[in-house]
Enzyme design. Structure first.
Site, PDB file in Angstrom:
ATOM      1  N   SER A 280       4.794  -4.894  -7.253  1.00 37.18           N
ATOM      2  CA  SER A 280       3.487  -4.891  -6.533  1.00 37.18           C
ATOM      3  C   SER A 280       3.313  -6.503  -5.864  1.00 37.18           C
ATOM      4  CB  SER A 280       2.326  -4.620  -7.394  1.00 37.18           C
ATOM      5  OG  SER A 280       1.182  -4.693  -6.738  1.00 37.18           O
TER       6      SER A 280
ATOM      7  N   LYS B 114       2.694   1.467 -12.459  1.00 37.87           N
ATOM      8  CA  LYS B 114       2.548   1.053 -11.067  1.00 37.87           C
ATOM      9  C   LYS B 114       1.442   2.027 -10.278  1.00 37.87           C
ATOM     10  CE  LYS B 114       2.681  -0.965  -7.090  1.00 37.87           C
ATOM     11  NZ  LYS B 114       3.660  -0.453  -5.978  1.00 37.87           N
TER      12      LYS B 114
ATOM     13  N   HIS C 275      -1.728   1.438 -11.167  1.00 35.08           N
ATOM     14  CA  HIS C 275      -2.125   0.302 -10.638  1.00 35.08           C
ATOM     15  C   HIS C 275      -2.673   0.503  -9.291  1.00 35.08           C
ATOM     16  CE1 HIS C 275      -1.189  -3.020  -7.523  1.00 35.08           C
ATOM     17  NE2 HIS C 275      -1.394  -3.917  -8.750  1.00 35.08           N
ATOM     18  N   ASN C 276      -1.969   1.368  -8.468  1.00 34.45           N
ATOM     19  CA  ASN C 276      -2.369   1.614  -7.176  1.00 34.45           C
ATOM     20  C   ASN C 276      -3.586   2.205  -7.184  1.00 34.45           C
ATOM     21  OD1 ASN C 276       0.227   0.227  -6.814  1.00 34.45           O
ATOM     22  ND2 ASN C 276       0.390   1.983  -4.943  1.00 34.45           N
TER      23      ASN C 276
ATOM     24  N   GLU D 103      -6.441  -0.004  -7.487  1.00 33.10           N
ATOM     25  CA  GLU D 103      -6.330  -0.659  -6.095  1.00 33.10           C
ATOM     26  C   GLU D 103      -7.150  -0.019  -5.468  1.00 33.10           C
ATOM     27  OE1 GLU D 103      -2.368  -1.832  -4.679  1.00 33.10           O
ATOM     28  OE2 GLU D 103      -3.149  -1.214  -2.776  1.00 33.10           O
TER      29      GLU D 103
END
Ligand code: NBP
Length: 499
Positions: A139, A193, A196-197, A200
């Site tokens: 990232s 990940k 995480h996105n 986000e």
């Protein structure tokens, strides 16, 4: 010719295949940290571009290859090769191209935004030839890849040991170490990940709502918005996303009057990781309403023409009455302060949802994810990097079994301190007809989670009435079923009506 020499000497510490934005920048980063690297790309021109940049940047130790065999043979054994191509079948094709020349003990590291089950499939496939595999979330976009990303490698622990020194140097560095850690087995690196996105998406939506309220209820100009976000970036909200938001409001439009932000079409794009996060939350029965609201907002933003038509239809029938739109005589300073607090409290809820999703998946798959450590490696390099992540890290260090981030004593206190402002902002937005789906979803999540008793008793009664699904009681153990309709008729016969 460069490639032939390298192949003969097999000097590179590591290889990287796929030289678009991410691959090219990560390769330069690795070379700059002193690790000789071989690079390869399906289309030769990208190899040339990368070689050109490596030369321009002072002769970094990077060798370019146009032939997959030369590329593989140029890497020291056991080989570690990072792949950064488009997720999905391009990864399978790239593996097939390279695997012919790889030997047992060599490792493939897919750094793309891959669906975690594809990684698990590939781990099984390549293991038949004795190859190791890592699915590594990367990232930080272009800048992160070049100057220090947050790295989330999962899969073969043995392979991680082979490249730990490289990853520790190329990752972003924060006060408590490099932004990389071994995540866990299987596709855990890709899964982390993905979440995480999703987080986000939530952060960006909440910031957009703060902007909407400040602009359309408070009447702040772009200059005032730039100053507000810059000021917020000096406090508890300090983060990459708040910082870039402040910068965005200051950029002038090169084609006309005013700032560029006002000329951008209000349609948000997406590539799928947010959708996967919401799908996984549903699969695992984890409530993630803030993240889901951010995804829905992107879908609705895409209906630009329908929204324009709806705007016309509702204006015609008079929806825009006195109550809607900008408030007169609003105290801008007080509003800014309230919105800051609403944003912070909403953000805690959103992270709580993401963390709970990670924990549920970890339990299902036996990944043994360390949530505090995940918060730590997100402190630098990645898009959600924020001062606030250090607090999350500490909350999970205090209590690794914390049921929900919101009930950590520090976060609980902060939410209570901010709830009056939070409720004022959501209330004001509702009254003004400005939708705040993320902030409202976060507040509803908080208000649902913190209540010892919910109206779920009524839903259970309804389910039992029409489907004989049974219910439990609060005062005695067991499972009960009631003949609701019969009893209701009997009691109706004996009761008067409400008037
Ligand atoms: P892209 O996702 O745009 O992919 C372009 C690369 O894939 C090129 O090297 C291209 O080779 C290669 N490729 C394709 Br397309 N089909 C191929 C095939 N069949 N065989 C071999 N190579 C093939 O690149 P990116 O934006 O650098 O992203 C790489 C990965 O990193 C993606 O999974 C992405 O989701 C992830 N990611 C991107 C960002 C970001 O900010 N862009 C951030 C974090 C993660 P060619 O040159 O021969 O066409």
């Amino acid at each position: 010719m460069e490639s032939a020499a390298a192949a003969a000497a097999a000097i590179s510490r590591i290889g990287l295949a796929g030289l678009a934005v991410m691959g090219q920048n990560l390769a330069l980063n690795i070379a700059e940290k002193g690790f000789p690297i071989s690079v390869y790309n399906r289309t030769a021109s990208r190899v040339d571009d990368t070689l050109h940049r490596a030369r321009e940047e002072g002769g970094l130790p990077l060798t370019g290859h146009y032939d997959p065999r030369d590329f593989v043979l140029s890497i020291r054994r056991p080989r570690s090769i990072i792949i950064l191509v488009k997720a999905g079948s391009p990864v399978d094709q790239t593996i097939a191209t390279l695997a012919r020349f790889l030997e047992p003990g060599d490792c493939i590291i897919d750094g793309g935004n891959e669906w975690y089950e594809n990684t698990e499939r590939r781990i099984a496939e390549v293991s038949a030839s004795g190859l190791l595999y890592i699915g590594m979330g990367v990232s930080g976009g272009e800048d992160g890849a070049r100057n220090g990303p947050s790295l989330m490698p999962g899969g073969s622990f043995q392979a991680y040991g082979n490249i730990q020194d490289v990853l520790a140097k190329v990752a972003a560095q924060v006060d408590d170490g490099p932004c990389v850690t071994y995540i866990g087995e299987g596709g855990s690196g890709n899964f982390v990940k993905m979440v995480h996105n999703g987080i986000e998406y939530g952060d960006m939506q909440l910031i957009a709502e703060a902007y909407d309220v400040l602009k359309n209820v408070g009447g702040l100009s772009n200059a005032e918005l730039a100053a507000t976000f810059a000021d917020w970036n000096r406090g508890e909200l300090e983060s990459f996303l708040i910082e870039i938001t402040a910068d965005i409001f200051g950029v002038r439009d090169e084609f006309g009057e005013g700032e560029l932000v006002d000329k951008i079409l209000d349609k948000t794009g997406m590539k799928g990781t947010g959708k996967w996060t919401v799908q996984q939350a549903a699969e695992l029965s984890i409530a993630a309403p803030t993240i889901a609201a951010s995804l829905d907002s992107r879908y609705l933003s895409g209906l630009k023409e329908e929204r324009e038509e709806a705007d016309r239809v509702f204006k015609e029938v008079g929806v825009l009455g006195e109550a809607l739109g900008r408030k007169r005589g609003i105290d801008k300073k007080a509003l800014v302060d309230d919105v800051r607090q609403a944003l912070y409290a909403s953000k805690i809820c959103s992270y709580a949802q993401g963390m709970n999703l990670l924990r549920a998946k970890s339990t299902e798959k036996g990944w043994n994810l360390n949530l505090g450590e995940l918060a730590r490696i997100w402190k630098g390099g990645c898009i959600i990097r924020a001062v606030f992540l250090d607090r999350i890290k500490k909350a999970y260090e205090r209590n690794p079994r914390l049921a929900n981030l919101m009930v950590d004593p520090e976060f609980a206190r902060e939410m209570v301190q901010r709830q009056a402002a939070w409720r004022r902002v959501v209330g004001l937005a509702i009254e003004a007809g400005i939708s705040t789906p993320g902030m409202s979803a976060s507040l509803a999540y908080f208000d649902t989670y913190r209540r010892a008793r919910l109206p779920a008793n009524l839903v259970q009664a309804q389910r039992d009435l029409f489907g004989a699904h049974t219910y439990e009681r609060v005062d005695r153990p067991g499972s009960f079923h009631t003949e609701w309709t019969k009893l209701a008729r009997e009691s109706k016969a004996g009761a008067g009506s409400l008037n």
